[in-house]
Design an enzyme around this catalytic site. Structure first.
Site: not given
Length: 525
Positions: A74, A128
């Site tokens: 991510c 993220h």
């Protein structure tokens, strides 16, 4: 109404001016991020999947069948798409680094759009969470980013923002109370105490869509679409969905779309012949769930029943998110905004579902790096299918090109707009995509994907492409031919009949790394 001769002459001119003004209107951007989404969609040939809305979006515009992420996890992937820069430029290779600190000279896509008169706002997971500055990268939003938690479902708030199963919620309450009695303080430590004891990897409960986070995100996104339309300025609206990230929790109606008995396991569930062990991992992310054997290692296979349960859960979550995408498309249509809104939907990386005995992402294999990428809106020809290899860093310049906004500075990607128009003569000079993934702090694997092949080279001595390639040490090489071996069953790097193609791909990768070095080290100026 009667017109004078003068008025009759002016009418065509006024019509032309009106159409010209309409076509010159700044284009809105709806930016849809889906966590852990691999190309498990009907539009990508998976006819057993129930994804009518993402398939609808594909028919509206362009589908990229060979889209590759820059790093299959991510934090780095999202930093790359938002800045149009490779991980070695953002210097984000993990889940903790904020690009604002590691590469403060970079500017994000929505941040620059604000300076061009756009309203920018976001909902859910865009960056993220653990590697973004306060406000979910506050510089990116002119209207603050939100993660809605106004649960109005009769089932109430999900436990730990995740679970709705009544038995699980009861256990979580009991464990939370137990932690407090034991003197454990702080939400993070209490949460860890609970999740070490109960953390199911799947959940199917009979609840409405808004009983889970993604249903709330959709409702808030529709409200923002309405307010953005009323304000009248061009906008960048980012909507980031959590699922199908683990745990696979979704309303039961989406699980009911599939019969678990009919679900097939991955076609190849072994370590590939001749592939260096460094290419693999033991899927610690999945093993952190309390219904998964935590002693499994590289090459160990989960029990068949658990594999089927997990695949079923992933499929259910994809269909759950597909329904949310449908609500967004319906809202745009109801607001008469489709004709002037660019839509892009992307996954931040793929997901292993038992192939190579792997689960989750964190690799340079195809199932981790390949994603769905869909564009629709003005300038995108309906029903376009692109098979050329492209990268997530290409999204930044593509959106700016389609929106008619000049790029702020150098970006690492190329505009894909010429591949999506109705002119077969326009194209993009791009014959490979680059991904990378590390093992520990010292080893980095760079992977080059063409239409047919993938070459991955693993370098030691803490090599990154802002360092001279000659100072690195090659510790592993992989080569796969997707025409003859789509499941990556055998590493072809040492086979004599692949010597020439290997040499050609090695040169392409070396050229890319050397060009990056020239740019990032400042020696190219």
């Amino acid at each position: 109404m009667k017109y004078t001769n003068c008025q009759r002459l002016l009418l065509p001119l006024l019509l032309i001016l009106s159409l010209s003004t309409l076509s010159a209107q700044p284009r809105n951007i709806l930016f849809i991020a889906v966590d852990d989404l691999k190309p498990l969609l009907g539009a990508y040939g998976c006819d057993y999947m129930h994804t009518p809305n993402m398939d609808r979006l594909a028919r509206m515009g362009a589908s990229f069948l060979n889209a590759q992420v820059q790093q299959a996890v991510c934090g780095p992937s999202r930093a790359s798409i938002m800045t149009g820069a490779y991980p070695d430029r953002t210097r984000v290779w993990d889940l903790h680094t904020d690009f604002r600190k590691s590469a403060p000279e970079l500017i994000s896509m929505p941040e620059y759009l604000i300076s061009q008169g756009y309203t920018s706002t976001g909902i859910g997971k865009i960056y993220h969470k653990g590697s973004s500055s306060p406000g979910h990268d506050g510089k990116s939003w002119s209207i603050p980013h939100v993660i809605p938690d106004n649960y109005e479902s009769p089932d109430g708030r999900p436990a730990l923002n995740t679970y709705q199963d009544k038995k699980v919620k009861k256990q979580i309450r009991q464990l939370t109370a137990e932690a407090k009695v034991a003197g454990i303080k702080g939400n993070g430590k209490i949460r860890s105490h609970v999740l070490e004891r109960i953390k199911p990897s799947t959940e199917a409960t009979d609840v409405p869509d808004n009983a889970y986070q993604d249903g709330l995100y959709t409702e808030e996104a529709i409200r923002r679409l309405q307010s953005l339309q009323a304000a009248g300025d061009p906008f960048f609206l980012a909507v980031g969905f959590q699922r199908p990230h683990l745990p696979f929790v979704a309303p039961k109606k989406y699980w009911d779309l599939y019969d678990r008995e009919d679900i097939e396991l991955a076609a190849f569930r072994q370590l590939a012949e001749g592939t260096p062990k460094i290419a693999y991992h033991s899927f610690g992310e999945l093993r952190s769930y309390t219904d998964i054997d935590n002693d499994l290692g590289v090459g160990d296979e989960l029990p068949v029943a658990k594999q089927k349960e997990l695949i079923h859960g992933y499929m259910a979550c994809v269909s759950y998110i597909d329904a949310q995408v449908g609500k967004l498309l319906d809202a745009l249509e109801a607001l008469s905004m489709l004709d002037n809104t660019l839509i892009v939907l992307w996954g931040d990386h793929g997901f292993h579902l038992g192939d190579h005995t792997l689960w989750c992402k964190h690799s340079n294999f195809e199932q981790a790096t390949r994603i769905p990428l869909l564009f629709a809106g003005p300038g995108v020809a309906a029903g376009t299918v692109v098979r050329a290899p492209i990268e997530l860093v290409d999204v930044f310049p593509t959106l700016f090109d389609l929106a008619g906004v000049d790029l702020p500075a150098r970006v690492d990607g190329k505009s894909l707009a010429p591949l999506m128009d109705s002119d077969p003569g326009t194209t993009v000079e791009k014959d490979y995509a680059i991904s990378q993934y590390h093992r520990g702090k010292k080893v980095m694997g760079y992977s080059l994907r063409t239409e047919r092949y993938r070459l991955t080279q693993w370098y030691d001595n803490s090599y990154r492409s802002f360092k001279p390639l000659g100072n690195s040490k090659l510790v592993g090489v992989e080569l796969y031919d997707y025409e003859t071996d789509p499941n990556e069953r055998r590493n072809l790097a040492d086979l004599a009949n692949y010597r020439e193609i290997k040499k050609e791909l090695e040169q392409k990768l070396a050229t890319h790394l050397q060009q990056q070095y020239q740019t990032l080290s400042g020696k190219g100026h």
